[in-house]
Design an enzyme around this catalytic site. Structure first.
Site, PDB file in Angstrom:
ATOM      1  CE1 TYR A  97      -3.718   1.685  -0.708  1.00 21.75           C
ATOM      2  CE2 TYR A  97      -3.137   2.975   1.214  1.00 21.75           C
ATOM      3  CZ  TYR A  97      -3.864   2.809   0.057  1.00 21.75           C
ATOM      4  OH  TYR A  97      -4.726   3.775  -0.342  1.00 21.75           O
ATOM      5  NE  ARG A 150      -7.253  12.444  -3.715  1.00 21.45           N
ATOM      6  CZ  ARG A 150      -7.595  11.844  -2.574  1.00 21.45           C
ATOM      7  NH1 ARG A 150      -8.523  12.324  -1.813  1.00 21.45           N
ATOM      8  NH2 ARG A 150      -7.030  10.712  -2.181  1.00 21.45           N
ATOM      9  CE  LYS A 168      -7.138   3.401   0.684  1.00 14.84           C
ATOM     10  NZ  LYS A 168      -7.300   4.288   1.784  1.00 14.84           N
ATOM     11  CD  GLU A 239      -9.845   4.976  -0.760  1.00 12.03           C
ATOM     12  OE1 GLU A 239     -10.580   4.295  -0.027  1.00 12.03           O
ATOM     13  OE2 GLU A 239      -9.115   5.897  -0.341  1.00 12.03           O
ATOM     14  CG  ASP A 240      -7.740   7.841  -3.620  1.00 11.86           C
ATOM     15  OD1 ASP A 240      -8.163   8.141  -2.496  1.00 11.86           O
ATOM     16  OD2 ASP A 240      -6.590   7.411  -3.801  1.00 11.86           O
ATOM     17  CG  ASP A 262     -10.901   5.160   3.111  1.00 10.85           C
ATOM     18  OD1 ASP A 262     -11.079   5.102   4.341  1.00 10.85           O
ATOM     19  OD2 ASP A 262      -9.792   5.065   2.570  1.00 10.85           O
ATOM     20  CG  ASP A 263     -10.322   9.324  -0.218  1.00 11.69           C
ATOM     21  OD1 ASP A 263      -9.185   8.990   0.135  1.00 11.69           O
ATOM     22  OD2 ASP A 263     -10.909   8.813  -1.194  1.00 11.69           O
ATOM     23  CG  ASN A 412      -1.174   9.035   2.393  1.00 12.57           C
ATOM     24  OD1 ASN A 412      -0.291   8.854   3.194  1.00 12.57           O
ATOM     25  ND2 ASN A 412      -2.452   8.998   2.715  1.00 12.57           N
TER      26      ASN A 412
HETATM   27  O1  OAA Z   1      -4.717   5.765   0.892  1.00 18.01           O
HETATM   28  C1  OAA Z   1      -4.303   6.227   1.953  1.00 18.01           C
HETATM   29  O2  OAA Z   1      -3.312   5.848   2.549  1.00 18.01           O
HETATM   30  C2  OAA Z   1      -5.117   7.325   2.534  1.00 18.01           C
HETATM   31  C3  OAA Z   1      -6.058   7.765   1.520  1.00 18.01           C
HETATM   32  O3  OAA Z   1      -7.147   7.251   1.399  1.00 18.01           O
HETATM   33  C4  OAA Z   1      -5.604   8.750   0.537  1.00 18.01           C
HETATM   34  O4  OAA Z   1      -4.534   9.345   0.716  1.00 18.01           O
HETATM   35  O5  OAA Z   1      -6.329   8.932  -0.443  1.00 18.01           O
HETATM   36 MG    MG Z   2      -7.905   7.525  -0.569  1.00 17.19          MG
END
Ligand code: OAA
Ligand code: MG
Length: 566
Positions: A97, A150, A168, A239-240, A262-263, A412
């Site tokens: 990850y 993103r 993930k 996610e993202d 999650d974000d 990150n």
């Molecule tokens: O993925 C990760 O470590 C945290 C997160 O969701 C991101 O930065 O988009």
């Molecule tokens: Mg994320």
């Protein structure tokens, strides 16, 4: 020459599943499964197989090579992969990850060797259900979906962002024990704004710009409806997605489907979980905390809102809670009278008490606010400069002796972190309470010939909550993921540290204990689902647990999670 017929993904899946035990098949099993001679003669226990794999990993030259080896191991022998990942979390999670996954996504189209996810393009919108049914493993329980717009702090990577759902979901299995065959990674391909991808001859996605927001939303509507129809039990994690879409989709679907972002929510919960511990260590009472957020995207606003909820649950009015937050974006302090059109999600935190003054830089904001905590979600390396961090420390010091600044550079991967751990320790003379999104190493300062002091960083990463939230939602048979379920995950995380961790001054459990934390998070999420009336489990079941208490629920959770057979 004999022609070879490409096996279907479904039969490939079946074959791979039957070989999952690697070299640990007994002679009898080998005979029964017609495997004699197809694998080397020795019969090895898991420790030998892990030893070999670790040797391979440690002798590779680059993290990408290590990732590729692990990725192939996951495919060939999932039990061994997860045994390794669980038993060596600190060493291997950063490879599977963040931060390594960021590099993998950047190069995904070049590194590609085999399919690992569902790739659904906006051109295939008429066939979404068929594509979902093509997934070779029956009845997935958890899906992570991105549109690649993103990816971490790396921007729009288009279909190359698929590494994120894959990564993930590996953490869902390693950190919360969801069976690997019950996880479904998906990338929705709507094109990309990324010029480098569009020009890359090897790029695997649609070679076009993204269509209008409205068109992408229609596609998303169709996807969500199809997913609920084909896999009604499945929980969906967004996610993202780029900020505006992230907020919009969460709002749009949260009361209709079992989903969460999650974000926004996972990051919110993990930061709140750490903040509760950090305030205890800081010597600055909760009511006196003043928080500056650098970054006002999905994560920044999501985190600030989660913290507002914490304050209101502790008795503050919503207005008083909101007044503790100053959000800063690329144009400076977010105020009502700044003169630009604020994105919808920023309006809630726009300040109206600035007397017409505007503050363009972070330094100016810190000088004006005199914060006790500084949180970074900017995706910009180095924005927490020496003068910023020293100014934070000075404003905390002014409040009294022994007070400690809270500094969370959360972006990150590591290349986007707002400052490093070493800088944070140095610029605050070791007083900092620190958490980052991706993992930093501990930092030792030599004091004399045989004296040294070692500082331990915290990793405030979503991995402490999203696996437990998903697991809790699945096991509670939750029909929705409610705000209380998310909030509870943060409180549960804060309470999951053991005595040794508290003694060390940590604000998150050690990453090696993430599975323990996930059970606690999942248990509390299940109970919150029950309180909110969204658990479809039988009344009888709940009454038994209520009678026997948390240990009974923990036992149930542990009985239902995957532990590699090795
Ligand atoms: O993925 C990760 O470590 C945290 C997160 O969701 C991101 O930065 O988009
Ligand atoms: Mg994320």
């Amino acid at each position: 020459m004999t022609s070879r017929i490409l096996p279907s993904l479904r039969s490939m899946a079946a074959n791979i599943t039957s070989l999952r035990q690697g070299l640990s098949f007994t002679p009898e099993q080998r005979i029964a499964k017609n495997l004699t001679g197809l694998i080397p003669h020795v019969m090895e226990d898991s420790s030998k197989q892990c030893e070999r794999a670790l040797k391979m990993i440690r002798t590779r030259q680059t993290n990408i090579d290590r990732y590729l080896y692990l990725s192939s191991l996951k495919y060939q022998n999932a039990d061994l992969f997860y045994r390794l990942l669980i038993d060596n979390a600190k060493e291997l999670m950063p490879l599977v990850y963040t931060p390594t996954i960021g590099d993998v996504c950047l190069q995904y189209s070049t590194l590609y060797t085999r399919p690992e996810a569902l790739y659904i393009s906006i051109k295939q919108r008429k066939s979404i259900k068929t594509i979902l049914r093509n997934w070779p493993y029956p009845n997935p329980e958890i899906c992570v979906v991105t549109d690649g717009s993103r990816i971490l702090g790396l921007g729009d990577l288009g279909v190359n962002g698929v590494g994120i759902p894959i990564g993930k979901l590996a953490l869902y299995t390693a950190a919360a024990g969801i069976h690997p065959d019950k996880t479904l990674p998906i990338v929705l391909d709507c094109g990309t704004a990324n010029e480098a991808n569009l020009k890359d001859p090897l790029y695997l996605g649609m070679r076009s710009k993204r269509p209008s927001v409205a068109e992408q939303q229609e596609f998303m509507d169709e996807f969500m409806q199809a997913a609920a129809e084909v896999y009604p039990e499945m929980v969906v994690q967004f996610e993202d997605f780029e900020s505006e879409k992230a907020f919009n989709y969460l709002d749009r679907y949260r009361n209709k489907y079992k989903c969460f972002n999650d974000d926004i929510q996972g990051t919110g919960a993990v930061v709140l979980g750490g903040y509760i511990g950090a305030v205890n260590l800081s010597g600055v009472p909760l009511e006196e905390q003043r928080l500056v957020f650098m970054g006002a995207g999905s994560a920044g606003v999501g985190v600030a809102k989660q913290l507002v909820e914490y304050y209101t649950k502790r008795g503050l009015s919503e207005q008083a809670a909101r007044d503790k937050f100053w959000l800063v974006d690329t144009k400076g302090l977010v105020t009502k009278d700044r003169g630009d059109k604020l994105a919808e999600h920023k309006k809630y935190f726009a300040r109206g008490d600035n007397n017409g003054l505007q503050f363009k830089t972070l330094e100016e904001v810190i000088e004006y606010v005199k914060p006790t905590a500084l949180v970074g979600l900017t995706a910009t390396f180095g924005v927490f400069t020496e003068s910023v961090v020293r100014a934070l420390k000075a404003s905390v010091d002014a409040g009294g002796l022994g007070r400690r600044p809270i500094l969370f550079p959360l972006s990150n991967p590591l290349t986007k972190a707002e400052c490093t751990f070493e800088q944070a320790v140095t610029w605050t003379d070791g007083t900092v309470i620190f958490a980052s999104g991706s993992p930093f190493s501990q930092f030792t300062i030599k004091l004399g010939s045989d004296q040294a002091i070692t500082y331990h960083p915290n990793q405030g990463n979503n991995v402490y909550v999203f696996p437990g939230i998903g697991l809790g939602a699945i096991l509670a048979k939750a029909t929705r993921v409610t705000d209380n379920m998310i909030y509870t995950s943060a409180a549960a995380l804060a309470g999951s540290l053991n005595a040794e961790e508290v003694h060390k001054g940590l604000i998150y459990p050690r990453i090696e204990r993430v599975r323990d934390a996930s059970v606690i998070v999942a248990r509390e999420v299940m109970k919150a689902a029950r309180r909110d009336g969204v658990s479809a489990l039988s009344e009888e079941q709940w009454l038994t647990w209520e009678e026997w208490g948390d240990p009974a629920l923990d036992k149930y959770i542990k009985e239902h999670i995957y532990d590699p057979a090795l």
